[in-house]
Design a protein around this motif. Structure first.
Motif, PDB file in Angstrom:
ATOM      1  N   PHE A  78       0.832  -1.200   0.000  1.00 11.41           N
ATOM      2  CA  PHE A  78       0.000   0.000   0.000  1.00 11.41           C
ATOM      3  C   PHE A  78       0.872   1.258   0.000  1.00 11.41           C
ATOM      4  O   PHE A  78       1.943   1.304   0.618  1.00 11.41           O
ATOM      5  N   THR A  79       0.393   2.265  -0.711  1.00 13.94           N
ATOM      6  CA  THR A  79       1.058   3.566  -0.730  1.00 13.94           C
ATOM      7  C   THR A  79       0.033   4.626  -0.344  1.00 13.94           C
ATOM      8  O   THR A  79      -1.103   4.588  -0.787  1.00 13.94           O
ATOM      9  N   THR A  80       0.441   5.576   0.484  1.00 10.15           N
ATOM     10  CA  THR A  80      -0.490   6.609   0.926  1.00 10.15           C
ATOM     11  C   THR A  80       0.259   7.775   1.553  1.00 10.15           C
ATOM     12  O   THR A  80       1.405   7.620   1.993  1.00 10.15           O
ATOM     13  N   ALA A  81      -0.389   8.912   1.606  1.00 12.64           N
ATOM     14  CA  ALA A  81       0.181  10.075   2.288  1.00 12.64           C
ATOM     15  C   ALA A  81      -0.202  10.093   3.763  1.00 12.64           C
ATOM     16  O   ALA A  81       0.215  10.983   4.506  1.00 12.64           O
ATOM     17  N   TYR A  82      -1.001   9.110   4.200  1.00 12.27           N
ATOM     18  CA  TYR A  82      -1.505   9.093   5.571  1.00 12.27           C
ATOM     19  C   TYR A  82      -1.079   7.794   6.250  1.00 12.27           C
ATOM     20  O   TYR A  82      -0.962   6.756   5.609  1.00 12.27           O
ATOM     21  N   ASN A  83      -0.895   7.837   7.564  1.00 16.02           N
ATOM     22  CA  ASN A  83      -0.408   6.648   8.261  1.00 16.02           C
ATOM     23  C   ASN A  83      -1.458   5.975   9.137  1.00 16.02           C
ATOM     24  O   ASN A  83      -1.154   5.031   9.846  1.00 16.02           O
ATOM     25  N   GLU A  84      -2.732   6.431   9.079  1.00 15.20           N
ATOM     26  CA  GLU A  84      -3.717   5.888  10.004  1.00 15.20           C
ATOM     27  C   GLU A  84      -4.409   4.630   9.502  1.00 15.20           C
ATOM     28  O   GLU A  84      -5.295   4.096  10.160  1.00 15.20           O
ATOM     29  N   TYR A  85      -4.000   4.137   8.326  1.00 10.69           N
ATOM     30  CA  TYR A  85      -4.680   2.975   7.753  1.00 10.69           C
ATOM     31  C   TYR A  85      -3.857   1.697   7.863  1.00 10.69           C
ATOM     32  O   TYR A  85      -4.160   0.699   7.218  1.00 10.69           O
ATOM     33  N   ALA A  86      -2.804   1.695   8.650  1.00 15.99           N
ATOM     34  CA  ALA A  86      -1.894   0.560   8.667  1.00 15.99           C
ATOM     35  C   ALA A  86      -2.578  -0.741   9.083  1.00 15.99           C
ATOM     36  O   ALA A  86      -2.381  -1.782   8.467  1.00 15.99           O
ATOM     37  N   ILE A  87      -3.398  -0.693  10.144  1.00 11.90           N
ATOM     38  CA  ILE A  87      -4.047  -1.914  10.612  1.00 11.90           C
ATOM     39  C   ILE A  87      -5.022  -2.437   9.569  1.00 11.90           C
ATOM     40  O   ILE A  87      -5.079  -3.628   9.289  1.00 11.90           O
ATOM     41  N   GLU A  88      -5.800  -1.525   8.975  1.00  7.91           N
ATOM     42  CA  GLU A  88      -6.737  -1.932   7.922  1.00  7.91           C
ATOM     43  C   GLU A  88      -5.980  -2.568   6.764  1.00  7.91           C
ATOM     44  O   GLU A  88      -6.427  -3.565   6.194  1.00  7.91           O
ATOM     45  N   ALA A  89      -4.827  -2.023   6.432  1.00  5.41           N
ATOM     46  CA  ALA A  89      -4.039  -2.553   5.318  1.00  5.41           C
ATOM     47  C   ALA A  89      -3.592  -3.978   5.589  1.00  5.41           C
ATOM     48  O   ALA A  89      -3.589  -4.821   4.683  1.00  5.41           O
ATOM     49  N   PHE A  90      -3.242  -4.286   6.832  1.00  8.87           N
ATOM     50  CA  PHE A  90      -2.758  -5.620   7.143  1.00  8.87           C
ATOM     51  C   PHE A  90      -3.868  -6.667   7.124  1.00  8.87           C
ATOM     52  O   PHE A  90      -3.607  -7.857   7.210  1.00  8.87           O
ATOM     53  N   LYS A  91      -5.116  -6.241   6.995  1.00  8.22           N
ATOM     54  CA  LYS A  91      -6.228  -7.186   6.876  1.00  8.22           C
ATOM     55  C   LYS A  91      -6.367  -7.738   5.465  1.00  8.22           C
ATOM     56  O   LYS A  91      -7.098  -8.697   5.249  1.00  8.22           O
ATOM     57  N   VAL A  92      -5.718  -7.128   4.497  1.00  6.59           N
ATOM     58  CA  VAL A  92      -5.922  -7.528   3.104  1.00  6.59           C
ATOM     59  C   VAL A  92      -4.595  -7.885   2.435  1.00  6.59           C
ATOM     60  O   VAL A  92      -4.218  -7.335   1.412  1.00  6.59           O
TER      61      VAL A  92
END
Length: 255
Positions: A78-92
């Motif tokens: 995943f690439t993003t300018a924000y860091n608050e989605y890390a846990i959601e990213a690890f679900k997929v």
């Protein structure tokens, strides 16, 4: 290696493609969908790639919607300018989470991480981590949560519920604060946490706070039948329990 780049900014997609081909010239870029709709259509009609680079914020919404609509069986960076989605990213099936602006050395590190996972038993460990996170999600049917997965630097760590002092809603996110005073963002609302935690140990004090019984240091009378809490570890904010909840709180504390 076959890669799909999901990115709604044309120049960003081209720049990423250029770096990937420089690092791994044998790579084939299969597609560069620029929206949720394009990505869903492509994955529904084409063979799965080996790896996906995926921006989180697309022109028509969050890219996590793609994974709800089609089954993605390959790893994702995943690439993003924000860091608050890390846990959601690890679900997929995420193997890494890169913050923009992207740097060549970070992309190389992420690709190497994917290659190591592919050729080692770490792939099985990634799946086990994925299953752990899925089982602790909002849809979990367990009676009460025994642990939380949180992002710590570039890794994920486990925090047992008994080590959580309180959950605090602050500036649009929910923070887990352990008894050492460390703070971690979690991908839950306080309403969800209230339903999943052991109610003998945790109490929903107000709109901003769910507190562990061992984190209540002092309780003081406040105006109009309300109560003021002092927490351990200390919080920078005053925490007030309304008069309507005061009786239940005292009963919970066995006062």
């Amino acid at each position: 290696m076959r890669i799909v780049i999901i990115e709604d900014e044309v120049f960003a997609a081209e720049a990423l493609q250029k770096i990937i081909l420089k690092l791994r010239p044998e790579t084939k870029i299969m597609a560069k969908p620029a929206s949720i709709e394009e990505a869903v259509e492509w994955f529904s009609n084409n063979e799965m790639p080996d790896l996906i680079f995926c921006d989180i914020h697309l022109s028509d919404g969050s890219s996590f919607e793609i994974f709800k609509q089609v089954e993605i069986k390959c790893p994702v960076i995943f690439t993003t300018a924000y860091n608050e989605y890390a846990i959601e990213a690890f679900k997929v099936n995420s193997v890494d989470y890169l913050l923009k602006p992207l740097k060549q050395e970070e992309i190389l590190r992420a690709i190497k991480k994917y290659e190591e996972l592919k050729q080692s038993s770490l792939g099985e460990e990634l799946q086990n981590l994925h299953n752990l996170i899925q089982n602790q999600g909002p849809g979990s049917h367990s009676k009460s949560k025994s642990r939380f997965m949180v992002k710590s630097g570039q890794s994920i760590k486990t925090i047992p519920s008994k080590e959580v002092a309180y959950f605090l809603a602050e500036d649009g996110i929910v923070l887990l604060v352990n008894f050492q005073g460390n703070r971690y963002a979690v991908n839950y609302t306080l309403d969800q946490l209230e339903e999943q935690l052991d109610r003998k140990m945790f109490f929903r004090a107000n709109r901003q706070l769910v507190v562990h019984i061992e984190a209540v240091k002092e309780v003081h009378p406040y105006f109009k039948g309300r109560l003021q809490l002092r927490l351990q570890p200390a919080s920078q904010k005053d925490h007030i329990i309304s008069s309507s909840k005061a009786s239940d709180f005292k009963e919970w504390l066995d006062l």
